[in-house]
Design an enzyme around this catalytic site. Structure first.
Site, PDB file in Angstrom:
ATOM      1  N   CYS A 129      -4.509   1.589   9.201  1.00 26.25           N
ATOM      2  CA  CYS A 129      -5.550   0.721   9.494  1.00 26.25           C
ATOM      3  C   CYS A 129      -5.837   0.530  11.009  1.00 26.25           C
ATOM      4  O   CYS A 129      -7.197   0.167  11.187  1.00 26.25           O
ATOM      5  CB  CYS A 129      -5.418  -0.770   8.861  1.00 26.25           C
ATOM      6  SG  CYS A 129      -5.217  -0.501   6.956  1.00 26.25           S
ATOM      7  N   GLU A 136      -4.490  -7.994   4.142  1.00 27.51           N
ATOM      8  CA  GLU A 136      -4.801  -7.097   5.210  1.00 27.51           C
ATOM      9  C   GLU A 136      -5.111  -5.863   4.846  1.00 27.51           C
ATOM     10  O   GLU A 136      -4.468  -5.074   4.130  1.00 27.51           O
ATOM     11  CB  GLU A 136      -3.159  -6.964   5.919  1.00 27.51           C
ATOM     12  CG  GLU A 136      -3.225  -6.228   7.339  1.00 27.51           C
ATOM     13  CD  GLU A 136      -3.390  -4.755   7.489  1.00 27.51           C
ATOM     14  OE1 GLU A 136      -4.694  -4.638   7.855  1.00 27.51           O
ATOM     15  OE2 GLU A 136      -2.528  -4.031   7.230  1.00 27.51           O
ATOM     16  N   PRO A 146       0.986  -1.030  -0.005  1.00 28.31           N
ATOM     17  CA  PRO A 146       0.111  -0.133   0.063  1.00 28.31           C
ATOM     18  C   PRO A 146       0.987   1.228  -0.017  1.00 28.31           C
ATOM     19  O   PRO A 146       2.142   1.339  -0.094  1.00 28.31           O
ATOM     20  CB  PRO A 146      -0.840  -0.265   1.291  1.00 28.31           C
ATOM     21  CG  PRO A 146       0.291  -0.709   2.298  1.00 28.31           C
ATOM     22  CD  PRO A 146       1.059  -1.783   1.244  1.00 28.31           C
ATOM     23  N   LYS A 163       4.498  -5.614  -6.023  1.00 28.00           N
ATOM     24  CA  LYS A 163       4.139  -4.127  -6.762  1.00 28.00           C
ATOM     25  C   LYS A 163       3.946  -3.087  -5.814  1.00 28.00           C
ATOM     26  O   LYS A 163       3.194  -3.418  -4.697  1.00 28.00           O
ATOM     27  CB  LYS A 163       2.950  -4.516  -7.591  1.00 28.00           C
ATOM     28  CG  LYS A 163       2.712  -3.163  -8.131  1.00 28.00           C
ATOM     29  CD  LYS A 163       1.196  -3.191  -9.195  1.00 28.00           C
ATOM     30  CE  LYS A 163       0.161  -2.610  -8.172  1.00 28.00           C
ATOM     31  NZ  LYS A 163       0.297  -1.348  -7.595  1.00 28.00           N
ATOM     32  N   GLU A 169     -14.212   3.987   7.054  1.00 21.10           N
ATOM     33  CA  GLU A 169     -12.742   4.176   7.309  1.00 21.10           C
ATOM     34  C   GLU A 169     -12.533   5.378   6.498  1.00 21.10           C
ATOM     35  O   GLU A 169     -12.517   5.539   5.077  1.00 21.10           O
ATOM     36  CB  GLU A 169     -11.947   3.103   6.773  1.00 21.10           C
ATOM     37  CG  GLU A 169     -10.319   3.332   7.229  1.00 21.10           C
ATOM     38  CD  GLU A 169      -9.388   2.073   6.880  1.00 21.10           C
ATOM     39  OE1 GLU A 169      -8.412   2.041   7.548  1.00 21.10           O
ATOM     40  OE2 GLU A 169      -9.786   1.536   5.742  1.00 21.10           O
TER      41      GLU A 169
END
Length: 484
Positions: free
Chosen positions: A290, A256, A153, A178, A386
């Site tokens: 998160c 995740e 991320p 990636k 979120e």
């Protein structure tokens, strides 16, 4: 006069390469809002090449004894320390993060995590060999799964790359990773570090590969026939897409995803201490975490006092330039994320009250003020979804039963915390809170030895710890006749 943009490239089979078709995308520094580099926009040819390299390197890497893989990882950890300033500079430019905080809060745990998995490589556990049927001996082999397709991320691109490659390599897998299209710089630098170590120690170049690109690149990786496992840290939507794509050929999936951590504050809490810690855990990294402490449930008897103290803490929290050692956090990562955070504030219901912040800061970059919103109800959008920004919401609850109901009343289940001096209450809450982690009188510390991962729409699989290591292995039963 236009400044030339730095050129980032893929790392495939030990070589830095442009995308096969020459396509690129601009990479923007979120602290300035200006592009500073270009990165490959990789397609199927690039993904094929990376997967072929990882597949070719796998047998030799798999067959190394664990002590040899440990040597590689320990050397990588040493090299991370040696090149710490390069990594810090890359991550700061990647994300607009304060330099001092990357140096103190990211480099040391990353090095520690790599060394932890280096040790884990030599500590594979399984049921002991034995005779479970007369005349036969059974043993358990724990083996690497194969080539791992990994997608990292943009909130912690450097650290999340470590969380992915370290256990995978330690277990004997090879990797194609990636980075996010907005934050490829530090991952490309990691490729340079790992590649040099593999070369020095005489191991196959294709053990570790980096492919830059967008969502389509990630889809190509997950759907590719070579990987045995797909691992992603990202949004719930992205995780569901990966799970769906991987299901077509029954790949293993490690997810995740998002979080909406409840921070349950009871009336016997030391308010000043709780506010100080919660503000730090809520605003650190601009709330782009998160596990961030951004959904506070506070008992009604101390609600007003708590909100006033939290609003004051927010007003004293500083965001700003990467070289300012007094700032707690930098900008949001990209223009779309800034738009998303603004949208949550603009759509607040009439009963909500902005106690602090609520607006963009500065004339350039994607900075957003530390924000506190009170007066919220359980079904409000900003409570249920979120935000991923420096916004802390506050709700008032009456008793323990209501606190549990509201804490668990979201689709996410990654992390949570309980604030109380009552040990029995803390134990009761830790039992009934439906989250992968429950902190008591603290929020956000992580250690390499303990697992990180959630339930429900926060995904499945664990990062860190021996459990995270085992996720990158498969179990084989071998049974032999004692009759020869």
């Amino acid at each position: 006069m236009t400044t030339a943009l730095r050129r980032l490239r893929n790392y495939i089979d030990g070589e830095f390469r442009d995308a096969a078709d020459g396509r690129t995308t601009e990479v923007v520094n979120p602290a300035t809002g200006e592009p500073y580099a270009t990165a490959p926009l990789s397609g199927s040819t690039d993904v094929d090449a990376a997967m072929a390299a990882a597949e070719a390197a796998f047998p030799a890497w798999r067959d190394l004894i664990p002590a040899e893989r440990q040597k590689v990882l320990l050397k990588i950890a040493d090299r991370f320390e040696e090149r710490a300033e390069d990594l810090i500079a890359a991550e700061s430019e990647n994300c607009g993060k304060p330099i001092a905080l990357v140096r103190s809060e990211e480099i040391p745990p990353m090095v520690d995590q790599i060394r932890f998995f280096a040790g884990a490589a030599r500590m594979l556990e399984g049921r002991s060999a034995g005779e479970y049927m007369d005349g036969f001996t059974s043993i358990i082999r724990r083996e690497p799964v194969g080539v791992c397709a990994q997608v990292a991320p943009w909130n912690y691109p450097m650290m999340m790359a470590v969380w992915k490659f370290a256990p995978a390599l330690a277990a004997g897998n090879t990797v194609v990773i990636k980075p996010s299209d907005t934050t490829p710089a530090s991952t490309v630098l990691i490729a340079d570090i790992i590649g040099s170590v593999l070369d020095e120690l005489g191991h196959p170049r294709g053990v570790f590969n980096v492919v830059c690109g967008d969502r389509e690149t990630g889809r190509l990786m997950v759907e590719h026939k070579v990987p045995a496992m797909a691992s992603i840290t990202g949004s719930v939507r992205a995780g569901m897409q990966v799970a769906e794509s991987a299901s077509k050929d029954l790949k293993r999936v490690h997810l995740e995803l998002g979080g909406k951590a409840p921070v349950v504050v009871f009336e016997d809490t030391d308010i000043a201490k709780a506010v100080e810690d919660i503000a730090t855990a809520g605003y650190f990294n601009a709330g782009q975490d998160c596990t961030a402490a951004t959904r506070v449930l506070v008992q009604e008897s101390i609600h007003d006092e708590f909100v006033a103290a939290l609003a004051k803490a927010a007003s004293e929290t500083k965001t700003g330039a990467v070289d300012d050692e007094d700032v707690l956090y930098g900008p949001l990562n990209n223009a779309n994320q800034l738009k998303q955070v603004k949208g949550f504030i603009e759509r607040l219901p009439a009963h909500a009250k902005i106690e602090a912040g609520g607006e963009q800061v500065g004339e350039k970059g994607y900075f957003f003020a530390p924000t506190v919103v009170s007066g919220l109800k359980q079904d409000d959008e900003i409570v249920q979804h979120e935000v991923f920004g420096p916004v802390i919401t506050v709700q008032s609850f009456t008793d323990e039963k209501q606190a549990v109901e509201w804490a668990n009343g979201v689709e996410y289940a990654l992390a949570s915390s309980v604030w109380t001096k009552d040990h029995a209450r803390a134990m009761r809450m830790s039992k009934v809170l439906d989250f992968g982690c429950v902190w008591i009188n603290t929020h956000i510390p992580l250690v390499a030895e303990m697992p990180h991962g959630g339930f429900k729409k926060s995904g499945y699989g664990k990062d860190l710890s021996a459990y995270g290591f085992e996720d990158y292995t498969r179990i084989k039963h071998v049974m032999t006749s004692l009759d020869g």
